[in-house]
Design a protein around this motif. Structure first.
Motif, PDB file in Angstrom:
ATOM      1  N   PRO A 268       0.809  -1.144  -0.013  1.00 45.83           N
ATOM      2  CA  PRO A 268      -0.013  -0.064  -0.202  1.00 45.83           C
ATOM      3  C   PRO A 268       0.841   1.361   0.057  1.00 45.83           C
ATOM      4  CG  PRO A 268      -0.815  -1.460   1.610  1.00 45.83           C
ATOM      5  CD  PRO A 268       0.604  -2.291   1.265  1.00 45.83           C
ATOM      6  N   GLN A 269       0.386   2.233  -0.537  1.00 43.98           N
ATOM      7  CA  GLN A 269       1.197   3.860  -0.835  1.00 43.98           C
ATOM      8  C   GLN A 269       1.131   4.263   0.774  1.00 43.98           C
ATOM      9  OE1 GLN A 269      -0.594   7.071  -2.965  1.00 43.98           O
ATOM     10  NE2 GLN A 269       1.002   6.920  -4.277  1.00 43.98           N
ATOM     11  N   THR A 270       2.310   4.702   1.120  1.00 44.68           N
ATOM     12  CA  THR A 270       2.177   5.662   1.995  1.00 44.68           C
ATOM     13  C   THR A 270       1.961   7.399   1.919  1.00 44.68           C
ATOM     14  OG1 THR A 270       4.400   5.889   2.488  1.00 44.68           O
ATOM     15  CG2 THR A 270       3.548   3.891   3.353  1.00 44.68           C
ATOM     16  N   ARG A 271       1.642   8.004   2.812  1.00 41.86           N
ATOM     17  CA  ARG A 271       1.925   9.526   2.427  1.00 41.86           C
ATOM     18  C   ARG A 271       3.039   9.774   2.316  1.00 41.86           C
ATOM     19  NH1 ARG A 271      -2.060  14.144   2.241  1.00 41.86           N
ATOM     20  NH2 ARG A 271      -0.718  15.726   1.708  1.00 41.86           N
ATOM     21  N   ALA A 272       4.134   9.336   3.082  1.00 45.71           N
ATOM     22  CA  ALA A 272       5.315   9.712   2.756  1.00 45.71           C
ATOM     23  C   ALA A 272       6.011   9.565   1.251  1.00 45.71           C
ATOM     24  CB  ALA A 272       6.499   8.995   3.879  1.00 45.71           C
ATOM     25  N   GLN A 273       5.521   8.385   0.886  1.00 44.23           N
ATOM     26  CA  GLN A 273       5.915   7.910  -0.391  1.00 44.23           C
ATOM     27  C   GLN A 273       5.113   8.916  -1.475  1.00 44.23           C
ATOM     28  OE1 GLN A 273       4.293   3.961  -0.307  1.00 44.23           O
ATOM     29  NE2 GLN A 273       6.378   3.074  -0.319  1.00 44.23           N
ATOM     30  N   TYR A 274       3.933   9.269  -1.183  1.00 44.41           N
ATOM     31  CA  TYR A 274       3.288  10.110  -1.954  1.00 44.41           C
ATOM     32  C   TYR A 274       3.952  11.716  -2.096  1.00 44.41           C
ATOM     33  CZ  TYR A 274      -0.702  13.514  -3.158  1.00 44.41           C
ATOM     34  OH  TYR A 274      -1.504  14.442  -3.619  1.00 44.41           O
ATOM     35  N   ASP A 275       4.251  12.193  -0.888  1.00 46.34           N
ATOM     36  CA  ASP A 275       4.848  13.417  -0.685  1.00 46.34           C
ATOM     37  C   ASP A 275       6.056  13.237  -1.278  1.00 46.34           C
ATOM     38  OD1 ASP A 275       2.797  14.593   0.753  1.00 46.34           O
ATOM     39  OD2 ASP A 275       3.748  14.018   2.745  1.00 46.34           O
ATOM     40  N   ALA A 276       7.044  12.306  -1.353  1.00 42.63           N
ATOM     41  CA  ALA A 276       8.157  12.358  -2.183  1.00 42.63           C
ATOM     42  C   ALA A 276       7.935  12.393  -3.642  1.00 42.63           C
ATOM     43  CB  ALA A 276       8.883  11.149  -1.661  1.00 42.63           C
ATOM     44  N   SER A 277       6.651  11.547  -4.093  1.00 48.69           N
ATOM     45  CA  SER A 277       6.532  11.779  -5.621  1.00 48.69           C
ATOM     46  C   SER A 277       6.140  13.083  -6.058  1.00 48.69           C
ATOM     47  CB  SER A 277       5.491  10.536  -5.942  1.00 48.69           C
ATOM     48  OG  SER A 277       4.189  11.004  -5.392  1.00 48.69           O
ATOM     49  N   ILE A 278       5.624  13.974  -5.460  1.00 46.44           N
ATOM     50  CA  ILE A 278       5.150  15.336  -5.698  1.00 46.44           C
ATOM     51  C   ILE A 278       6.104  16.429  -5.558  1.00 46.44           C
ATOM     52  CG2 ILE A 278       2.593  14.727  -5.408  1.00 46.44           C
ATOM     53  CD1 ILE A 278       2.824  16.331  -2.887  1.00 46.44           C
ATOM     54  N   THR A 279       7.383  16.048  -5.159  1.00 47.37           N
ATOM     55  CA  THR A 279       8.512  16.841  -5.257  1.00 47.37           C
ATOM     56  C   THR A 279       8.730  17.461  -6.702  1.00 47.37           C
ATOM     57  OG1 THR A 279       9.987  15.184  -5.274  1.00 47.37           O
ATOM     58  CG2 THR A 279       9.360  15.878  -3.044  1.00 47.37           C
ATOM     59  N   PRO A 280       9.543  18.364  -6.937  1.00 48.90           N
ATOM     60  CA  PRO A 280      10.002  18.791  -8.098  1.00 48.90           C
ATOM     61  C   PRO A 280      10.715  17.715  -9.120  1.00 48.90           C
ATOM     62  CG  PRO A 280      10.468  20.461  -6.826  1.00 48.90           C
ATOM     63  CD  PRO A 280      10.076  19.269  -5.890  1.00 48.90           C
ATOM     64  N   GLU A 281      11.206  16.840  -8.477  1.00 49.35           N
ATOM     65  CA  GLU A 281      12.042  15.826  -9.305  1.00 49.35           C
ATOM     66  C   GLU A 281      10.999  14.293  -9.239  1.00 49.35           C
ATOM     67  OE1 GLU A 281      14.495  15.745 -11.275  1.00 49.35           O
ATOM     68  OE2 GLU A 281      14.628  17.784 -10.846  1.00 49.35           O
ATOM     69  N   GLY A 282       9.847  14.361  -8.563  1.00 51.00           N
ATOM     70  CA  GLY A 282       8.873  13.214  -8.457  1.00 51.00           C
ATOM     71  C   GLY A 282       8.171  13.017 -10.030  1.00 51.00           C
ATOM     72  N   ALA A 283       7.560  11.930  -9.817  1.00 51.93           N
ATOM     73  CA  ALA A 283       6.682  11.536 -11.134  1.00 51.93           C
ATOM     74  C   ALA A 283       5.358  12.252 -11.098  1.00 51.93           C
ATOM     75  CB  ALA A 283       6.431   9.843 -11.122  1.00 51.93           C
ATOM     76  N   MET A 284       4.878  12.663 -10.027  1.00 51.42           N
ATOM     77  CA  MET A 284       3.423  13.278 -10.109  1.00 51.42           C
ATOM     78  C   MET A 284       3.449  14.517  -9.940  1.00 51.42           C
ATOM     79  SD  MET A 284       0.889  10.701  -8.056  1.00 51.42           S
ATOM     80  CE  MET A 284       1.622  10.480  -6.422  1.00 51.42           C
ATOM     81  N   PHE A 285       2.656  15.398 -10.822  1.00 49.34           N
ATOM     82  CA  PHE A 285       2.507  16.732 -11.143  1.00 49.34           C
ATOM     83  C   PHE A 285       1.413  17.286 -10.338  1.00 49.34           C
ATOM     84  CE2 PHE A 285       5.273  15.180 -14.153  1.00 49.34           C
ATOM     85  CZ  PHE A 285       5.772  16.247 -15.099  1.00 49.34           C
ATOM     86  N   VAL A 286       1.593  17.595  -8.994  1.00 52.35           N
ATOM     87  CA  VAL A 286       0.610  17.836  -7.996  1.00 52.35           C
ATOM     88  C   VAL A 286       1.062  19.104  -7.444  1.00 52.35           C
ATOM     89  CG1 VAL A 286      -0.586  17.381  -5.902  1.00 52.35           C
ATOM     90  CG2 VAL A 286      -0.111  15.610  -7.517  1.00 52.35           C
ATOM     91  N   GLY A 287       0.180  20.120  -7.313  1.00 46.32           N
ATOM     92  CA  GLY A 287       0.601  21.465  -6.524  1.00 46.32           C
ATOM     93  C   GLY A 287       0.028  22.737  -6.997  1.00 46.32           C
ATOM     94  N   SER A 288       0.551  23.902  -6.786  1.00 42.50           N
ATOM     95  CA  SER A 288      -0.067  25.120  -7.106  1.00 42.50           C
ATOM     96  C   SER A 288       0.127  25.313  -8.616  1.00 42.50           C
ATOM     97  CB  SER A 288       0.695  26.262  -6.357  1.00 42.50           C
ATOM     98  OG  SER A 288       1.775  26.516  -6.626  1.00 42.50           O
ATOM     99  N   PRO A 289      -0.383  26.476  -9.259  1.00 40.46           N
ATOM    100  CA  PRO A 289      -0.158  26.810 -10.615  1.00 40.46           C
ATOM    101  C   PRO A 289       1.281  27.034 -11.014  1.00 40.46           C
ATOM    102  CG  PRO A 289      -2.196  27.566  -9.852  1.00 40.46           C
ATOM    103  CD  PRO A 289      -1.716  27.044  -8.848  1.00 40.46           C
TER     104      PRO A 289
END
Length: 341
Positions: A268-289
């Motif tokens: 299962p995915q953890t919040r820590a893994q998710y937070d790492a994936s939305i950093t500038p070098e992570g795979a997911m594109f999540v954030g402000s404009p």
């Protein structure tokens, strides 16, 4: 640079309220989302084919036709059509029809698909996974090349002795090929002069530079360099601020990835893994404009892509929140990307 959205039309219970959203409601909401995406100036909206109870879209062309008459500019694409388990003639006719209805706004994206339900559903063997796609892709491109199809037949396709396939598209209807991380697939797409849709749903996006380089090199060596185009297809979500975007997207995205993980043996995915994936070098594109804009422009320097397509509607997200996100993407992110060229 183009920016757009894609979805599989997820159905299920909304996090928090627990409200059940079924196929009927989801498809109605989807029409509104595509219409808004067109109004705020997004470039493309794609729908992916699946044959599972938690997705509403098994026929992308039909669903896209539902949005055809209430939109005027946005390109309408599959994302993807599972060509291996379909009839290339019928696929081409469906999207050529959509192209005529939309005055030339249809696009077709083909791939093997990430799930296997369509194979037994339509009577195909998984042992033929690769040969089905290769043969049917060749047939599809032959249909696109000539009005009268002369096809010798093969292991998975019948002989066609010079028969017409109608209607024809308005103009040159783009046919994209979707790939994951396979170098051979990227090279084949380049050699064929087909635009490449690269799925980046894990790891670090910059690691895909080798694939985009291989693709463009193969296109140049085959004399198809002028046709080379790359779309980065990613998971993500945009909000007015980074925390709101991250908190809204996490439960929906986690539910989907955990379900797939149970089927495929992932933890299962953890919040820590998710937070790492939305950093500038992570795979997911999540954030402000601003964060989404900066991340796209930074990666573009390495990956040289022409389009970014974001799967914001992964899992269950409230329709009103999705409409807000679409508006933000179209009015605050897209204009900044276009300024950058």
């Amino acid at each position: 640079m183009e920016i757009g959205l894609y979805t599989f039309g997820d159905v299920g219970r909304l996090p928090g309220s627990g409200k059940q959203v079924g196929w009927h409601e989801r498809l109605g909401n989807l029409m509104e989302e595509i219409e808004l995406a067109d109004q705020v100036g997004l470039d493309v909206f794609g729908l992916g084919e699946h044959h599972r109870p938690n997705y509403a879209i098994s026929s992308p062309a039909v669903a896209l036709a539902g949005a055809a008459r209430t939109t005027s500019s946005i390109k309408l694409s599959s994302a993807v059509t599972v060509l291996s388990s379909d009839d290339p003639i019928r696929v081409y006719q469906d999207f050529a029809t959509l192209d005529n209805i939309t005055d030339g706004r249809a696009e077709l994206m083909v791939g093997r698909g990430s799930f296997i339900e369509s194979f037994p559903l339509f009577g195909y063997e998984l042992d033929d996974y690769n040969t089905l796609f290769e043969e049917k892709l060749a047939m599809l491109l032959a249909i696109d090349a000539e009005e009268k199809l002369r096809w010798p037949g093969g292991q998975h396709t019948p002989q066609v002795p010079g028969l017409g396939v109608y209607p024809r598209p308005v103009g040159d209807m783009p046919i994209w090929i979707a790939v994951g991380g396979t170098p051979d697939s990227a090279i084949r797409a380049g050699a064929l002069g087909m635009p490449l849709a690269l799925a980046v749903i894990g790891g670090r996006p910059r690691q895909f530079k080798g694939l985009t380089d291989l693709y463009r090199r193969a296109a140049e060596q085959s004399g198809e360099g002028a046709k080379a185009r790359v779309s980065l297809n990613v998971h993500g979500f945009v909000g007015e601020d980074s925390q709101t975007a991250a908190d809204l997207f996490f439960p929906a995205q986690k539910a989907v990835m955990d379900q797939i993980g149970r089927e495929r043996g992932w933890a299962p995915q953890t919040r820590a893994q998710y937070d790492a994936s939305i950093t500038p070098e992570g795979a997911m594109f999540v954030g402000s404009p601003a964060q989404i804009t900066d991340k796209i422009l930074s990666l573009r320097e390495d990956l040289s892509f022409d389009r970014v397509s974001i799967q914001m509607a992964i899992g269950m997200i409230d329709h009103k929140e999705m409409l807000k996100a679409i508006e933000v993407l179209g009015t605050k992110v897209a204009p900044e990307l276009r300024k950058a060229g």
